[in-house]
Structures are given as structure tokens and as C-alpha cells.
Design a protein around this motif. Structure first.
Motif, mmCIF file in Angstrom:
data_model
loop_
_atom_site.group_PDB
_atom_site.id
_atom_site.type_symbol
_atom_site.label_atom_id
_atom_site.label_comp_id
_atom_site.label_asym_id
_atom_site.label_seq_id
_atom_site.Cartn_x
_atom_site.Cartn_y
_atom_site.Cartn_z
ATOM 1 N N UNK A 29 0.828 -1.211 0.000
ATOM 2 C CA UNK A 29 0.000 0.000 0.000
ATOM 3 C C UNK A 29 0.863 1.262 0.000
ATOM 4 N N UNK A 30 2.161 1.104 -0.184
ATOM 5 C CA UNK A 30 3.071 2.259 -0.176
ATOM 6 C C UNK A 30 2.784 3.161 -1.376
ATOM 7 N N UNK A 31 2.960 4.454 -1.167
ATOM 8 C CA UNK A 31 2.767 5.445 -2.226
ATOM 9 C C UNK A 31 4.123 5.819 -2.820
ATOM 10 N N UNK A 32 4.126 6.096 -4.122
ATOM 11 C CA UNK A 32 5.316 6.630 -4.772
ATOM 12 C C UNK A 32 5.447 8.117 -4.469
ATOM 13 N N UNK A 33 4.307 8.816 -4.548
ATOM 14 C CA UNK A 33 4.237 10.240 -4.230
ATOM 15 C C UNK A 33 2.962 10.465 -3.429
ATOM 16 N N UNK A 34 3.067 11.215 -2.345
ATOM 17 C CA UNK A 34 1.899 11.578 -1.553
ATOM 18 C C UNK A 34 2.087 13.010 -1.075
ATOM 19 N N UNK A 35 1.291 13.910 -1.654
ATOM 20 C CA UNK A 35 1.377 15.329 -1.325
ATOM 21 C C UNK A 35 0.066 15.741 -0.673
ATOM 22 N N UNK A 51 4.410 11.132 -12.092
ATOM 23 C CA UNK A 51 4.682 9.718 -11.841
ATOM 24 C C UNK A 51 5.746 9.245 -12.826
ATOM 25 N N UNK A 52 6.914 8.903 -12.306
ATOM 26 C CA UNK A 52 7.997 8.461 -13.171
ATOM 27 C C UNK A 52 8.286 6.961 -13.045
ATOM 28 N N UNK A 53 7.328 6.210 -12.490
ATOM 29 C CA UNK A 53 7.487 4.759 -12.363
ATOM 30 C C UNK A 53 6.516 4.091 -13.333
ATOM 31 N N UNK A 54 7.052 3.561 -14.404
ATOM 32 C CA UNK A 54 6.246 2.944 -15.447
ATOM 33 C C UNK A 54 5.453 1.752 -14.908
ATOM 34 N N UNK A 55 4.177 1.690 -15.300
ATOM 35 C CA UNK A 55 3.329 0.567 -14.912
ATOM 36 C C UNK A 55 2.673 0.690 -13.553
ATOM 37 N N UNK A 56 2.906 1.774 -12.827
ATOM 38 C CA UNK A 56 2.303 1.910 -11.500
ATOM 39 C C UNK A 56 0.859 2.405 -11.608
ATOM 40 N N UNK A 57 0.058 2.061 -10.631
ATOM 41 C CA UNK A 57 -1.363 2.427 -10.598
ATOM 42 C C UNK A 57 -1.534 3.892 -10.199
ATOM 43 N N UNK A 62 1.837 11.555 -15.906
ATOM 44 C CA UNK A 62 2.909 10.571 -15.957
ATOM 45 C C UNK A 62 4.124 11.142 -16.680
ATOM 46 N N UNK A 63 5.278 10.549 -16.417
ATOM 47 C CA UNK A 63 6.468 10.950 -17.164
ATOM 48 C C UNK A 63 6.331 10.521 -18.625
ATOM 49 N N UNK A 64 5.850 9.286 -18.848
ATOM 50 C CA UNK A 64 5.636 8.758 -20.194
ATOM 51 C C UNK A 64 4.140 8.786 -20.501
ATOM 52 N N UNK A 65 3.761 9.246 -21.681
ATOM 53 C CA UNK A 65 2.353 9.450 -22.039
ATOM 54 C C UNK A 65 1.490 8.202 -21.896
ATOM 55 N N UNK A 66 2.057 7.018 -22.050
ATOM 56 C CA UNK A 66 1.267 5.782 -21.984
ATOM 57 C C UNK A 66 1.021 5.303 -20.557
#
Length: 146
Positions: free
Chosen positions: A15-21, A41-47, A72-76
Motif C-alpha cells: 500500500x506504499x505510495x510513490x508520491x503523496x502530497x 509519476x515516473x514509475x512505469x506501470x504503477x497504478x 505521468x512521465x511517459x504518455x502511456x
């Protein structure tokens, strides 16, 4: 300092967050092209729920500014989730109140965005959703009278 996915997972679901502001204060940014809150979000494939911005404070930015931005960092890939409650967001000329790219906007209470000439209250792009949860959103125009 360890935070987010740097914190070791001991057991159970992740349940850890990559970014939480979280903002409950007032953000005032002077000058043009400013951003009040920025989450990329710079982690590809993350929810989307791994990058969370929660704002219950007042945000004010100038000309061409953006109040809250999640992308996201990448458009996809996925951007994140923006949770809005309480105070309004105010932007200058050609500003954007909330910008969501491949991100979800969730209204937790009645809120609004105040814009000036050429401004946009909410701009969504890609796989984005706006969930008002039966809350009121008010778009206020305070630009020039034409």
C-alpha cells in the motif's frame, strides 16, 4: 529518510505510495507559468493510486499558471489521483485550475476554480476521470468585462 517505496515492505499487500502530497495551507506563487502543486509519476506501470495529491487549502497562481498538476512521465503510463476539498483554486490569465493527464480528479467536498481571461477550470487528457461524488463545482470568472 525513507519514504514511499523506499520503506521496506514487511508483509501484506503493498500500500506504499510513490508520491503523496497533502496541502491544507495557502499556496501563493507569484510570476508567470507557475505551478502550485506538481506530481509527476515516473514509475512505469504503477497504478494511479500510488501517486496521490490531496488539497484542502487555497492555491493561487498567476498568468499561464496551473493550480494542481498530475501526470505521468511517459504518455502511456498513469499519472495519479487528485483529491480536492474545501477552498478554491485561483489562476491568472490563460491559467488552468486542475490539470490531469491519465489521472483521476476526486471531489471530496464542494469546491471551485476562479479563472481570468482564457483560463480553464479543469483540463483532463488521456485516461482521466472526474468524480464529483455529488459535490458542487463552481467555475468563477473574474477576468475583463467584454
Amino acid at each position: 529518510m525513507t519514504y514511499g517505496t523506499d520503506v521496506p515492505l514487511t508483509s501484506g499487500p503493498d500500500t506504499r505510495k510513490l508520491i503523496e502530497i497533502e496541502n491544507s495551507g495557502d499556496i501563493q506563487v507569484a510570476g508567470d507559468n507557475a505551478v502550485g502543486i506538481y506530481a509527476e509519476n515516473n514509475v512505469s506501470g504503477s497504478a494511479k493510486d500510488k501517486v496521490v495529491v490531496t488539497n484542502s487549502g487555497k492555491i493561487s497562481v498567476g498568468k499561464l499558471g496551473v493550480g494542481i498538476l498530475a501526470k505521468p512521465e511517459l504518455a502511456a503510463d498513469n499519472g495519479g489521483s487528485i483529491n480536492i476539498s474545501g477552498k478554491d483554486i485561483k489562476v491568472g490569465e490563460k491559467g488552468i485550475g486542475i490539470y490531469a493527464e491519465n489521472s483521476d480528479i476526486n471531489f471530496k467536498s464542494d469546491t471551485g476554480v476562479e479563472i481570468k481571461d482564457g483560463g480553464t477550470g479543469i483540463f483532463v487528457k488521456g485516461n482521466s476521470t472526474v468524480n464529483n461524488d455529488n459535490k458542487d463545482f463552481e467555475l468563477k470568472y473574474s477576468g475583463a468585462n467584454t
